[in-house]
Design an enzyme around this catalytic site. Structure first.
Site, PDB file in Angstrom:
ATOM      1  N   THR A  81       1.052  -1.241   0.281  1.00 33.14           N
ATOM      2  CA  THR A  81      -0.089   0.027  -0.035  1.00 33.14           C
ATOM      3  C   THR A  81       0.615   1.545   0.141  1.00 33.14           C
ATOM      4  O   THR A  81       2.170   0.802   0.323  1.00 33.14           O
ATOM      5  CB  THR A  81      -0.740   0.043   1.110  1.00 33.14           C
ATOM      6  OG1 THR A  81      -1.771   1.127   1.347  1.00 33.14           O
ATOM      7  CG2 THR A  81      -0.113  -0.489   2.717  1.00 33.14           C
ATOM      8  N   TYR A  85      -3.154  -1.528  10.676  1.00 37.32           N
ATOM      9  CA  TYR A  85      -3.318  -2.666   9.168  1.00 37.32           C
ATOM     10  C   TYR A  85      -1.133  -1.538   8.189  1.00 37.32           C
ATOM     11  O   TYR A  85      -1.202  -2.374   7.796  1.00 37.32           O
ATOM     12  CB  TYR A  85      -4.294  -2.304   8.153  1.00 37.32           C
ATOM     13  CG  TYR A  85      -4.597  -2.041   7.128  1.00 37.32           C
ATOM     14  CD1 TYR A  85      -4.006  -3.143   6.116  1.00 37.32           C
ATOM     15  CD2 TYR A  85      -4.180  -1.068   5.912  1.00 37.32           C
ATOM     16  CE1 TYR A  85      -3.586  -3.697   4.682  1.00 37.32           C
ATOM     17  CE2 TYR A  85      -4.207  -0.757   4.773  1.00 37.32           C
ATOM     18  CZ  TYR A  85      -4.135  -2.596   4.192  1.00 37.32           C
ATOM     19  OH  TYR A  85      -4.048  -2.502   2.557  1.00 37.32           O
ATOM     20  N   HIS A  86      -1.331  -1.050   7.969  1.00 35.63           N
ATOM     21  CA  HIS A  86      -1.104  -0.596   7.327  1.00 35.63           C
ATOM     22  C   HIS A  86       0.617  -0.608   7.617  1.00 35.63           C
ATOM     23  O   HIS A  86       1.953  -0.980   6.754  1.00 35.63           O
ATOM     24  CB  HIS A  86      -0.614   1.399   7.071  1.00 35.63           C
ATOM     25  CG  HIS A  86      -1.515   2.112   6.391  1.00 35.63           C
ATOM     26  ND1 HIS A  86      -2.634   2.077   6.570  1.00 35.63           N
ATOM     27  CD2 HIS A  86      -2.074   1.871   4.535  1.00 35.63           C
ATOM     28  CE1 HIS A  86      -3.739   2.872   5.690  1.00 35.63           C
ATOM     29  NE2 HIS A  86      -3.227   2.651   4.718  1.00 35.63           N
ATOM     30  N   LYS A 117       1.379  -4.091   6.729  1.00 35.58           N
ATOM     31  CA  LYS A 117       1.910  -4.270   5.534  1.00 35.58           C
ATOM     32  C   LYS A 117       3.787  -4.168   4.820  1.00 35.58           C
ATOM     33  O   LYS A 117       4.420  -4.364   4.172  1.00 35.58           O
ATOM     34  CB  LYS A 117       1.416  -3.263   4.326  1.00 35.58           C
ATOM     35  CG  LYS A 117      -0.049  -3.686   4.220  1.00 35.58           C
ATOM     36  CD  LYS A 117      -0.142  -4.145   2.945  1.00 35.58           C
ATOM     37  CE  LYS A 117      -2.094  -4.941   2.375  1.00 35.58           C
ATOM     38  NZ  LYS A 117      -1.433  -5.778   1.659  1.00 35.58           N
ATOM     39  N   SER A 136      -1.784   3.041  10.469  1.00 33.28           N
ATOM     40  CA  SER A 136      -2.465   2.133  11.108  1.00 33.28           C
ATOM     41  C   SER A 136      -1.430   0.823  10.854  1.00 33.28           C
ATOM     42  O   SER A 136      -0.794   0.691  10.861  1.00 33.28           O
ATOM     43  CB  SER A 136      -3.807   1.991  10.698  1.00 33.28           C
ATOM     44  OG  SER A 136      -3.588   1.266   9.578  1.00 33.28           O
TER      45      SER A 136
HETATM   46  N1  USQ Z   1     -11.305   9.888   4.880  1.00 35.41           N
HETATM   47  C1  USQ Z   1     -12.216  10.666   5.577  1.00 35.41           C
HETATM   48  N2  USQ Z   1     -13.447  10.479   5.115  1.00 35.41           N
HETATM   49  C2  USQ Z   1     -13.826   9.230   5.150  1.00 35.41           C
HETATM   50  C3  USQ Z   1     -12.736   7.775   5.021  1.00 35.41           C
HETATM   51  C4  USQ Z   1     -12.180   8.382   4.914  1.00 35.41           C
HETATM   52  O1  USQ Z   1     -11.784  11.943   5.219  1.00 35.41           O
HETATM   53  O2  USQ Z   1     -15.663   8.949   5.072  1.00 35.41           O
HETATM   54  C5  USQ Z   1     -10.365  10.118   4.590  1.00 35.41           C
HETATM   55  C6  USQ Z   1      -9.437   9.411   5.495  1.00 35.41           C
HETATM   56  O3  USQ Z   1      -9.179   9.969   6.621  1.00 35.41           O
HETATM   57  C7  USQ Z   1      -7.823   9.303   5.169  1.00 35.41           C
HETATM   58  C8  USQ Z   1      -7.881   8.221   3.593  1.00 35.41           C
HETATM   59  O4  USQ Z   1      -9.929   9.405   3.556  1.00 35.41           O
HETATM   60  O5  USQ Z   1      -7.252  10.251   5.317  1.00 35.41           O
HETATM   61  C9  USQ Z   1      -8.270   7.342   2.872  1.00 35.41           C
HETATM   62  O6  USQ Z   1      -9.305   6.638   3.796  1.00 35.41           O
HETATM   63  P1  USQ Z   1      -9.982   5.199   3.137  1.00 35.41           P
HETATM   64  O7  USQ Z   1     -10.637   4.533   3.759  1.00 35.41           O
HETATM   65  O8  USQ Z   1      -9.988   5.939   1.524  1.00 35.41           O
HETATM   66  O9  USQ Z   1      -8.497   4.634   2.764  1.00 35.41           O
HETATM   67  P2  USQ Z   1      -7.547   4.002   3.951  1.00 35.41           P
HETATM   68  O10 USQ Z   1      -7.832   3.776   5.319  1.00 35.41           O
HETATM   69  O11 USQ Z   1      -6.243   4.634   3.552  1.00 35.41           O
HETATM   70  O12 USQ Z   1      -6.924   2.150   3.298  1.00 35.41           O
HETATM   71  C10 USQ Z   1      -7.704   2.313   1.855  1.00 35.41           C
HETATM   72  C11 USQ Z   1      -8.013   0.728   1.679  1.00 35.41           C
HETATM   73  C12 USQ Z   1      -6.533  -0.488   1.777  1.00 35.41           C
HETATM   74  C13 USQ Z   1      -5.706   0.257   0.918  1.00 35.41           C
HETATM   75  C14 USQ Z   1      -5.380   1.705   1.372  1.00 35.41           C
HETATM   76  C15 USQ Z   1      -4.554   2.965   0.490  1.00 35.41           C
HETATM   77  O13 USQ Z   1      -8.467  -0.286   2.858  1.00 35.41           O
HETATM   78  O14 USQ Z   1      -6.533  -1.686   2.011  1.00 35.41           O
HETATM   79  O15 USQ Z   1      -3.816  -0.207   1.115  1.00 35.41           O
HETATM   80  O16 USQ Z   1      -6.086   2.743   0.940  1.00 35.41           O
HETATM   81  S1  USQ Z   1      -4.004   3.846   1.005  1.00 35.41           S
HETATM   82  O17 USQ Z   1      -4.612   4.716   1.530  1.00 35.41           O
HETATM   83  O18 USQ Z   1      -2.553   4.763  -0.320  1.00 35.41           O
HETATM   84  O19 USQ Z   1      -2.468   3.208   2.157  1.00 35.41           O
END
Ligand code: USQ
Length: 421
Positions: free
Chosen positions: A144, A181-182, A185, A179
């Protein structure tokens, strides 16, 4: 090529299988259906109706004239993993069978430990199985972009050149995950890099951004739909924003909304995994690919969602809410992504078109979303060590009418047998 997909029943595993079949590859799959079970655990279901795995296999046969060899089982059981790898000797294994939700890993100590133990165990099992039974197999490991965090400098693809106290080296770029989770990875990446070196394996570590979308060109019929999560735990930002707009709930940028992430459409994510498979590294090479198309701030996504929803006659509203996560809400972000384009990758979807397509699907499945509207707003607060009580109180039980219309046929029990199904 023969490709084994672990986690074939998941959001990206399923469309990847369809895409590879369409390109003439042979597909073998593994899954234990734990995502279906855990989405239920937080009171939700897939916003798109998806069949059981046998129903999916049947649809592939009927609509595409292809078959998928499937092993039901758990990658945390080594005898199972090595047996499948020995029987199939795939050219590539795409490892997607991991707990993929950051909020899920932050619920409490049990969810944190489960996430890290399961994710690291599965990866180690695959590495040992490849070494033992099929050393020519190329491991494509789903990592990720979140491994890197949000440093105040550009982010390279895995490694960077560094001068320190008069000496020079090429080193792994520092990881600062956000997190449990992260972090799982990050630890996986270390294990894959080390195993590749000591056992002369071939590996690609995919630093993937946030995926969005409901469709790929191969999804030509509702029977081929992939799952689509929208609850606070399993849904990702843009997918959730679209559901919030459809349900008349506030679109929820967390905090100031200046968080920037790399995003990629489902179709392009699948395309880039296929390109990584078709262009394997040499024996002994650990390759890192940053896999996203463009970086957007959460505010940009919220505003685009608002505009499209308004065009569609909905009445969306954006409400910033206190950030339940611990993260920078305004920061520099400039990751490099040059290796996939050099292998022939070209972006095929733009954000606005895909978001309009998401809306078309969600409006069709609005009744399913309505029945789970109580699981959309966030309750898991990352500063707390124990969120279980919050989850239970906020996630009201589904109304009886909803319970009468299951997402799929009854959930298959997690099963440890692994004969091909
Ligand atoms: N966020 C909001 N509002 C929401 C949901 C999320 O502002 O209702 C924000 C979060 O705070 C964060 C961002 O959006 O800053 C991304 O959150 P996300 O829930 O879309 O993604 P994340 O938790 O980072 O995880 C997802 C996948 C994971 C993958 C990752 C890629 O669930 O499996 O590894 O995206 S990355 O984000 O590049 O690490």
């Amino acid at each position: 090529m023969k490709v084994l997909i672990t986690g074939i029943d998941g959001y990206s595993g399923w469309p990847l299988a369809l895409h590879l079949l369409g390109r003439g590859h042979e597909v073998v799959g593994i899954d234990n259906f734990v995502t279906r079970k855990r989405v239920k655990e937080v009171g939700s279901w897939s916003g798109t109706p998806i069949g059981t795995f046998p129903q999916r296999q049947e649809a592939v046969q009927r609509l595409l004239g292809k078959s998928i060899q499937f092993y039901k089982g758990d990658v945390t059981r080594y005898p199972f993993v090595v047996d499948v790898v020995r029987r199939e000797k795939p050219d590539a294994i795409v490892h997607l069978a991991e707990q993929r939700s950051a909020p899920y890993s932050m619920i409490d100590v049990d969810h944190a430990v489960r996430t890290q133990v399961e994710n690291l165990t599965g990866t180690l099992h695959l590495l040992y199985a490849i070494r033992e039974a099929s050393p020519e197999t190329h491991l494509v490991k789903m990592g990720t972009m979140g491994e890197y965090g949000t440093p105040d400098v550009d982010i390279p693809e895995g490694f960077f050149e560094v001068d320190y106290r008069g000496r020079h080296d090429r080193l792994p770029f520092p990881r600062q995950a956000g997190s449990w989770y992260h972090w799982s990875k990050v630890f996986d990446s270390g294990d894959v890099m080390f195993a590749t070196k000591i056992w002369d394996l071939k590996s690609t570590d995919v630093m993937q951004g946030v995926i969005y979308g409901t469709r790929t060109p191969e999804i030509t019929d509702d029977a081929l739909l992939t799952r689509f999560d929208f609850d606070e735990t399993w849904g990702t930002a843009l997918n959730r924003f679209a559901v919030e707009a459809v349900l008349g709930l506030p679109i929820t940028p967390y905090g100031r909304g200046g968080q920037v992430r790399g995003f990629i459409a489902l179709e392009d994510s699948v395309q880039s995994l296929r390109i990584a498979i078709e262009n394997p590294p040499k024996r002994g090479e650990y390759r890192v690919l940053n896999q996203f198309d463009a970086a957007y701030s959460i505010n940009e996504l919220a505003e685009l969602t608002h505009r499209i929803a308004t065009d569609l006659g909905l009445s969306p509203r954006i409400e910033h809410m206190p950030d339940p996560r611990v993260e920078a809400e305004q920061h520099y972000y400039n990751p490099i992504h040059e290796l996939l384009p050099a292998l022939g990758y070209q972006r095929s979807r733009n954000l606005e078109d895909v978001l309009r397509e998401i809306f078309r699907d969600l409006i069709r499945f609005r009744r399913r979303l309505e029945k789970r509207r109580h699981v959309v707003m966030p309750t898991v607060e990352w500063r707390h060590a124990d969120n279980v009580g919050r989850l239970n109180t906020r996630h009201a039980p589904a109304p009886a009418s909803a319970a009468a219309t299951p997402a799929t046929a009854p959930e298959p029990a997690v099963d440890t047998s692994h004969t091909p199904a």
